[in-house]
Design a protein around this motif. Structure first.
Motif, PDB file in Angstrom:
ATOM      1  N   ALA A 201       0.975  -0.976  -0.075  1.00  0.00           N
ATOM      2  CA  ALA A 201      -0.234   0.261  -0.064  1.00  0.00           C
ATOM      3  C   ALA A 201       0.778   1.934   0.424  1.00  0.00           C
ATOM      4  N   GLU A 202       1.536   1.430   0.870  1.00  0.00           N
ATOM      5  CA  GLU A 202       2.750   2.427   0.900  1.00  0.00           C
ATOM      6  C   GLU A 202       3.333   2.666  -0.059  1.00  0.00           C
ATOM      7  N   LEU A 203       3.867   2.071  -0.650  1.00  0.00           N
ATOM      8  CA  LEU A 203       5.217   1.943  -2.282  1.00  0.00           C
ATOM      9  C   LEU A 203       3.955   2.051  -3.417  1.00  0.00           C
ATOM     10  N   SER A 204       2.527   1.833  -3.435  1.00  0.00           N
ATOM     11  CA  SER A 204       2.044   2.517  -4.051  1.00  0.00           C
ATOM     12  C   SER A 204       1.776   3.762  -4.446  1.00  0.00           C
ATOM     13  N   GLU A 205       1.152   4.684  -3.374  1.00  0.00           N
ATOM     14  CA  GLU A 205       1.192   5.380  -2.851  1.00  0.00           C
ATOM     15  C   GLU A 205       2.666   6.524  -3.273  1.00  0.00           C
ATOM     16  N   ALA A 206       3.415   6.048  -3.111  1.00  0.00           N
ATOM     17  CA  ALA A 206       4.825   6.604  -3.884  1.00  0.00           C
ATOM     18  C   ALA A 206       5.438   6.015  -4.761  1.00  0.00           C
ATOM     19  N   LEU A 207       4.444   5.511  -6.087  1.00  0.00           N
ATOM     20  CA  LEU A 207       5.367   5.436  -6.753  1.00  0.00           C
ATOM     21  C   LEU A 207       3.339   6.258  -7.422  1.00  0.00           C
ATOM     22  N   ALA A 208       2.584   6.850  -7.349  1.00  0.00           N
ATOM     23  CA  ALA A 208       2.002   7.800  -7.897  1.00  0.00           C
ATOM     24  C   ALA A 208       2.486   9.232  -7.556  1.00  0.00           C
ATOM     25  N   LEU A 209       3.311   9.359  -6.848  1.00  0.00           N
ATOM     26  CA  LEU A 209       3.893  11.053  -6.251  1.00  0.00           C
ATOM     27  C   LEU A 209       5.401  11.131  -7.367  1.00  0.00           C
ATOM     28  N   ALA A 210       5.651   9.494  -7.553  1.00  0.00           N
ATOM     29  CA  ALA A 210       7.488   9.622  -7.799  1.00  0.00           C
ATOM     30  C   ALA A 210       7.186  10.115  -9.711  1.00  0.00           C
ATOM     31  N   GLY A 211       8.506  11.242  -9.927  1.00  0.00           N
ATOM     32  CA  GLY A 211       9.051  10.975 -10.926  1.00  0.00           C
ATOM     33  C   GLY A 211       9.560  10.171 -12.172  1.00  0.00           C
ATOM     34  N   GLU A 212      10.818  10.631 -12.094  1.00  0.00           N
ATOM     35  CA  GLU A 212      11.414   9.490 -13.263  1.00  0.00           C
ATOM     36  C   GLU A 212      12.555   8.800 -12.417  1.00  0.00           C
ATOM     37  N   HIS A 213      12.367   9.163 -11.463  1.00  0.00           N
ATOM     38  CA  HIS A 213      12.951   8.295 -10.495  1.00  0.00           C
ATOM     39  C   HIS A 213      13.030   7.495  -9.016  1.00  0.00           C
ATOM     40  N   LEU A 214      13.686   6.434  -8.151  1.00  0.00           N
ATOM     41  CA  LEU A 214      13.194   6.354  -6.780  1.00  0.00           C
ATOM     42  C   LEU A 214      13.576   5.364  -6.312  1.00  0.00           C
ATOM     43  N   ILE A 265      20.705  -2.143  -7.053  1.00  0.00           N
ATOM     44  CA  ILE A 265      19.765  -3.165  -6.382  1.00  0.00           C
ATOM     45  C   ILE A 265      18.432  -2.381  -5.906  1.00  0.00           C
ATOM     46  N   SER A 266      19.254  -0.519  -5.237  1.00  0.00           N
ATOM     47  CA  SER A 266      17.785   0.194  -4.750  1.00  0.00           C
ATOM     48  C   SER A 266      17.748   1.115  -5.358  1.00  0.00           C
ATOM     49  N   ASN A 267      17.870   1.404  -6.122  1.00  0.00           N
ATOM     50  CA  ASN A 267      17.540   2.483  -7.239  1.00  0.00           C
ATOM     51  C   ASN A 267      16.911   2.077  -8.423  1.00  0.00           C
ATOM     52  N   HIS A 268      15.722   3.000  -8.434  1.00  0.00           N
ATOM     53  CA  HIS A 268      14.639   2.565  -9.691  1.00  0.00           C
ATOM     54  C   HIS A 268      14.373   4.286 -10.886  1.00  0.00           C
ATOM     55  N   ALA A 269      14.445   3.366 -12.202  1.00  0.00           N
ATOM     56  CA  ALA A 269      14.461   4.558 -12.929  1.00  0.00           C
ATOM     57  C   ALA A 269      14.050   4.519 -14.373  1.00  0.00           C
TER      58      ALA A 269
END
Length: 461
Positions: A201-214, A265-269
């Motif tokens: 649930a928390e990650l879903s919220e974060a992905l909705a807020l994210a731009g091109e990098h998380l 490993i911990s970075n997504h874009a």
């Protein structure tokens, strides 16, 4: 790469692009600058970074002068370079005045040509963020911010010792969206008591807020922190390895589906949204580390690479700079094998992996083919080759069979005769969590490809 000239770093927000696998600049030509700001409003209980609380404040003008003097010393040592990226880390760099950031960037631009598409990042905490200050950073030349959100749940923020609220975090993200073309934010997961459903649930919220990098980091218990003491006394229980792995897999699945696959490993874009400065580290480029506790990897004009480290205490660092011109406490020439070790440790983190041929060209050595094949058979490494033929002979050219044999270790053991120089290797599966052990295994036996050409030299600013 185009140059911006010897003047100040560009302030028009020009954005660079680095793709997951297509855009790989020559790592030998990459040069970045890391500026460490050591002060925080409060020390978080999980943090082992070089950060310090000074309730009486600090003499920012004095620190600025020290940063500029240390940069002068670095320029004298490395000579002309093109600056590929600049990163203000900490600590909490968003506690700095925009004028201080501008002065440092202007000085860097006077010392070296800065690429027209240079990425200039500043780390910020939500509680130290306001629109006026963000606008000031943008005017100073910053074109990317990375926000330390850590959680979107108020109760979790309190447990993590954070000073901001979830509402402030969301507000900071919105300010960043309006002010910068590029931004990122961090979250910590695998927290005590965190369930699969709660993280989803928390990650879903974060992905909705994210731009091109998380950036998504699993909580680790670092030595000599308050969390380490609580953990040792049984008062802080983190997810066990199986639970942590399940959360990691969920993270990969959700980010991939959202168009933000892992490039590290911990970075997504999204493709093109990767952090150029972080890629400089992981591709083993050169960088200056200035400020209290900063580390650097400099390449001297003769080709020798040295590791630098600075005095950690902020006040002592300033005093060192004022008396010696720099705050370096360590300057260590690195042997070719030490450089190869470091390249393995950094590069295996990347989804794109490490180019075996590049390693051979840079250091004259590559890991033992037998060791690589054995770790691949065990499922810790993956061997990648664009044409699905990672070995010059010894394996059939059927992609499925090759994947079974070298893919995640579910097929028969086959001894390759020669690993292609165009092959790449990367950590996969549980190998991502035991990188130090992988590097130890891979460096047990080096195979020489070229004569060593680099000789250690002393570093005397």
């Amino acid at each position: 790469m185009a140059l911006a000239g010897e003047g100040a770093a560009r302030r028009d927000g020009a954005q660079g692009a680095v793709t997951h696998s297509m855009s790989r600049p020559n790592a030998d030509a990459l040069f970045g600058v890391y500026v460490h700001w050591p002060f925080c409003a409060q020390k978080c209980p999980y943090c082992d970074f070089n950060s310090h609380v000074r309730f009486g404040g600090w003499d920012e003008a004095r620190f600025l002068d020290a940063y500029l003097r240390e940069l002068d010393v670095v320029k004298a040592r490395v000579g002309r370079q093109e600056v590929y990226s600049i990163f203000f880390g900490g600590g909490t760099p968003s506690l700095m005045k925009p004028q201080t950031v501008a002065a440092i960037l202007d000085h860097i631009g006077r010392l070296w040509p800065v690429a027209t598409d240079a990425e200039i990042t500043l780390e910020a905490n939500p509680n130290s963020v306001e629109a006026e200050r963000f606008v000031g950073y943008r005017a100073a030349g910053v074109n990317r911010v990375s926000i330390g959100v850590q959680s979107l749940r108020d109760e979790e923020l309190k447990r993590l010792g954070r000073l901001h609220s979830a509402a402030e975090a969301r507000s900071a993200i919105e300010i960043a969206k309006r002010t910068f073309d590029r931004f990122s934010f961090d979250l910590i997961y695998a927290r005590p008591g965190q369930t699969h459903e709660a993280w989803r649930a928390e990650l879903s919220e974060a992905l909705a807020l994210a731009g091109e990098h998380l950036s998504l980091y699993q909580l680790t218990i670092e030595p000599d922190t308050p969390f380490a003491e609580l953990h040792a006394r049984g008062r802080l229980v983190v997810p066990d390895p199986d639970q942590a792995l399940a959360l990691y897999i969920l993270t990969q699945d959700m980010t991939e589906s959202a168009g933000l696959p892992a490039y590290e490993i911990s970075n997504h874009a999204a493709p093109g949204g990767e952090s150029r400065h972080n890629l400089l580290y992981w591709r083993y480029g050169a960088y200056a580390g200035v400020g209290p506790g900063a580390h650097g990897r400099l390449v001297l004009p003769g080709g020798q690479r040295i590791a630098t480290a600075s005095e950690r205490n902020p006040e002592r660092w300033v005093e060192h700079v004022e008396t010696a011109g720099h705050g370096f406490t360590e300057e260590t020439p690195l042997t070719l094998s030490e450089q190869a070790d470091e390249m393995l440790l950094m590069g295996l983190r990347l989804t794109e992996g490490i180019d075996i041929g590049e390693m051979g060209r840079r250091f004259g050595i590559v890991p033992s083919q037998e060791e690589v094949a054995d770790l691949a058979r065990l499922g810790f490494l993956e061997i990648m080759e664009p044409d699905n033929s990672a070995f010059e002979d010894g394996l059939p050219h059927d992609p499925d069979l090759i994947r079974a044999c070298i893919g995640p270790g579910i097929g028969p053991v086959m001894a390759p005769n020669k690993l292609k120089s165009t092959a790449r290797i990367r950590a996969v599966g549980e190998g991502r969590f035991v990188l130090n052990e992988l590097v130890r295994r891979l460096s047990l036996r080096w195979e020489r490809t070229l004569p060593a050409t680099s000789a250690p030299t002393a570093f005397r600013p």
